[in-house]
Write a protein that holds these residues in place. Structure first.
Motif, mmCIF file in Angstrom:
data_model
loop_
_atom_site.group_PDB
_atom_site.id
_atom_site.type_symbol
_atom_site.label_atom_id
_atom_site.label_comp_id
_atom_site.label_asym_id
_atom_site.label_seq_id
_atom_site.Cartn_x
_atom_site.Cartn_y
_atom_site.Cartn_z
ATOM 1 N N UNK A 96 -60.857 -25.160 72.771
ATOM 2 C CA UNK A 96 -59.932 -24.501 71.850
ATOM 3 C C UNK A 96 -60.197 -23.001 71.704
ATOM 4 N N UNK A 97 -61.399 -22.563 72.133
ATOM 5 C CA UNK A 97 -61.733 -21.146 71.978
ATOM 6 C C UNK A 97 -60.883 -20.297 72.919
ATOM 7 N N UNK A 98 -60.406 -19.160 72.420
ATOM 8 C CA UNK A 98 -59.573 -18.220 73.168
ATOM 9 C C UNK A 98 -58.230 -18.847 73.574
ATOM 10 N N UNK A 99 -57.689 -19.677 72.697
ATOM 11 C CA UNK A 99 -56.370 -20.280 72.929
ATOM 12 C C UNK A 99 -55.502 -20.098 71.676
ATOM 13 N N UNK A 100 -54.163 -20.093 71.834
ATOM 14 C CA UNK A 100 -53.285 -20.043 70.652
ATOM 15 C C UNK A 100 -53.519 -21.215 69.705
ATOM 16 N N UNK A 101 -53.840 -22.392 70.260
ATOM 17 C CA UNK A 101 -54.095 -23.555 69.411
ATOM 18 C C UNK A 101 -55.288 -23.315 68.494
ATOM 19 N N UNK A 102 -56.340 -22.738 69.046
ATOM 20 C CA UNK A 102 -57.505 -22.404 68.229
ATOM 21 C C UNK A 102 -57.162 -21.408 67.136
ATOM 22 N N UNK A 103 -56.292 -20.432 67.472
ATOM 23 C CA UNK A 103 -55.886 -19.435 66.471
ATOM 24 C C UNK A 103 -55.067 -20.086 65.364
ATOM 25 N N UNK A 104 -54.215 -21.048 65.724
ATOM 26 C CA UNK A 104 -53.416 -21.763 64.714
ATOM 27 C C UNK A 104 -54.338 -22.520 63.755
ATOM 28 N N UNK A 171 -56.750 -10.226 60.878
ATOM 29 C CA UNK A 171 -57.149 -9.760 62.206
ATOM 30 C C UNK A 171 -58.532 -10.270 62.623
ATOM 31 N N UNK A 172 -59.424 -10.446 61.659
ATOM 32 C CA UNK A 172 -60.793 -10.834 61.989
ATOM 33 C C UNK A 172 -60.891 -12.170 62.711
ATOM 34 N N UNK A 173 -60.251 -13.190 62.153
ATOM 35 C CA UNK A 173 -60.311 -14.519 62.768
ATOM 36 C C UNK A 173 -59.579 -14.538 64.106
ATOM 37 N N UNK A 174 -58.472 -13.803 64.180
ATOM 38 C CA UNK A 174 -57.682 -13.798 65.421
ATOM 39 C C UNK A 174 -58.470 -13.222 66.588
ATOM 40 N N UNK A 175 -59.233 -12.168 66.337
ATOM 41 C CA UNK A 175 -60.031 -11.567 67.419
ATOM 42 C C UNK A 175 -61.169 -12.492 67.833
ATOM 43 N N UNK A 177 -61.495 -15.811 67.401
ATOM 44 C CA UNK A 177 -61.070 -17.097 67.968
ATOM 45 C C UNK A 177 -60.228 -16.895 69.223
ATOM 46 N N UNK A 178 -59.315 -15.913 69.159
ATOM 47 C CA UNK A 178 -58.395 -15.730 70.285
ATOM 48 C C UNK A 178 -58.925 -14.852 71.395
ATOM 49 N N UNK A 179 -59.806 -13.912 71.048
ATOM 50 C CA UNK A 179 -60.363 -13.046 72.066
ATOM 51 C C UNK A 179 -59.454 -11.902 72.487
ATOM 52 N N UNK A 180 -58.254 -11.820 71.913
ATOM 53 C CA UNK A 180 -57.318 -10.722 72.211
ATOM 54 C C UNK A 180 -57.015 -10.624 73.705
ATOM 55 N N UNK A 181 -56.724 -11.736 74.345
ATOM 56 C CA UNK A 181 -56.467 -11.776 75.794
ATOM 57 C C UNK A 181 -54.998 -11.443 76.056
ATOM 58 N N UNK A 182 -54.760 -10.461 76.888
ATOM 59 C CA UNK A 182 -53.392 -10.001 77.160
ATOM 60 C C UNK A 182 -52.545 -11.127 77.759
ATOM 61 N N UNK A 183 -51.352 -11.319 77.195
ATOM 62 C CA UNK A 183 -50.439 -12.342 77.703
ATOM 63 C C UNK A 183 -50.763 -13.751 77.258
ATOM 64 N N UNK A 184 -51.871 -13.931 76.518
ATOM 65 C CA UNK A 184 -52.254 -15.286 76.099
ATOM 66 C C UNK A 184 -52.493 -15.384 74.593
ATOM 67 N N UNK A 185 -53.390 -14.546 74.083
ATOM 68 C CA UNK A 185 -53.739 -14.662 72.660
ATOM 69 C C UNK A 185 -53.597 -13.334 71.918
ATOM 70 N N UNK A 186 -53.004 -12.352 72.540
ATOM 71 C CA UNK A 186 -52.862 -11.044 71.896
ATOM 72 C C UNK A 186 -51.696 -11.086 70.905
ATOM 73 N N UNK A 187 -51.960 -10.723 69.654
ATOM 74 C CA UNK A 187 -50.925 -10.723 68.617
ATOM 75 C C UNK A 187 -50.829 -9.333 67.992
#
Length: 228
Positions: A96-104, A171-175, A177-187
């Motif tokens: 779930x790490x570095x995925x939109x599901x993990x961010x949700x 922003x803290x949790x999103x970075x 958990x999501x890792x700010x990956x372009x095209x995948x988890x960047x919000x």
């Protein structure tokens, strides 16, 4: 000042021409935040109902804890989720790490106390006569809860809107958990942080304007519900 004016002009061009990257980031942000708000509401509203209309030991302490969690730092939620989702963590097998599901999941955990607490407050403010009338008419537990939700529907909707507002601005949790990956988890919020650090003010300003517009719409909705 010149670079600010130039940045605003370029930002407006990005928005008005529907720049693909801006659209992609905005849609992903809305998708993640709406999903988290819906899931949190499905759990938190019934939980608020249960806590409001049942007596049990330490009820006041639980309500105080829920209210304290309103101010739960987003980085703490991100750190907790990171430790759970990392490869060697208890939930590492689910990737779930570095995925939109993990961010949700992270946003859901973040806003559940807000929706639960405000639901309890909304139900507590109902006139006692409404509750007594429903019980005196022989309503079943399900009918009683449904009538209470109906009476407090606008205040409960305000609680949901408040949860959405908290989730979309974090922003803290999103970075973490999501890792700010372009095209995948960047919000929106994570991209603003990244692009500002790299000196790309035009994209940051464009996304900031969009975030402000979303916040404005959310606040208008909340004002509408509170005035009903």
């Amino acid at each position: 000042m010149g670079y600010i004016t130039e940045g605003v002009q370029q930002a407006l061009v990005l928005i008005l021409t529907l720049d693909p990257e801006v659209v992609d980031i905005t849609l992903r942000t809305l998708s993640i935040t709406f999903s988290a708000t819906i899931i949190a509401s499905i759990i938190a509203v019934p939980l608020g109902l249960y806590i409001s209309f049942h007596e049990f030991p330490a009820k006041k302490a639980l309500i105080s804890l829920i209210q304290t969690l309103y101010a739960l730092p987003t980085v703490v939620v991100g750190l907790l989720m990171y430790m759970l989702f990392t490869k060697n963590g208890p939930l590492g097998a689910f990737s779930l790490l570095f995925t939109p599901t993990g961010m949700i999941i992270g946003q859901t955990v973040l806003i559940m106390p807000i929706i639960t607490g405000l639901t309890i407050a909304a139900l507590s403010s109902l006139d006692r006569g409404v509750k007594d009338t429903s019980r005196s008419l022989g309503a079943t537990a399900l009918q009683f809860f449904a009538s209470m939700v109906k009476e407090a529907r606008f205040a409960i909707l305000s609680a949901v809107v408040m949860g959405f507002s908290r989730a979309i601005s974090e922003v803290g949790a999103a970075i973490l958990i999501g890792g700010n990956i372009r095209g995948q988890t960047r919000i929106l919020t994570t991209t603003i942080t990244l692009e500002t650090g790299q000196g790309n003010f035009s994209l940051s300003i464009a996304l900031g304007i969009i975030l402000l517009l979303i916040a404005l719409i959310v606040n208008m909705l909340m004002s509408y519900f509170q005035q009903r």
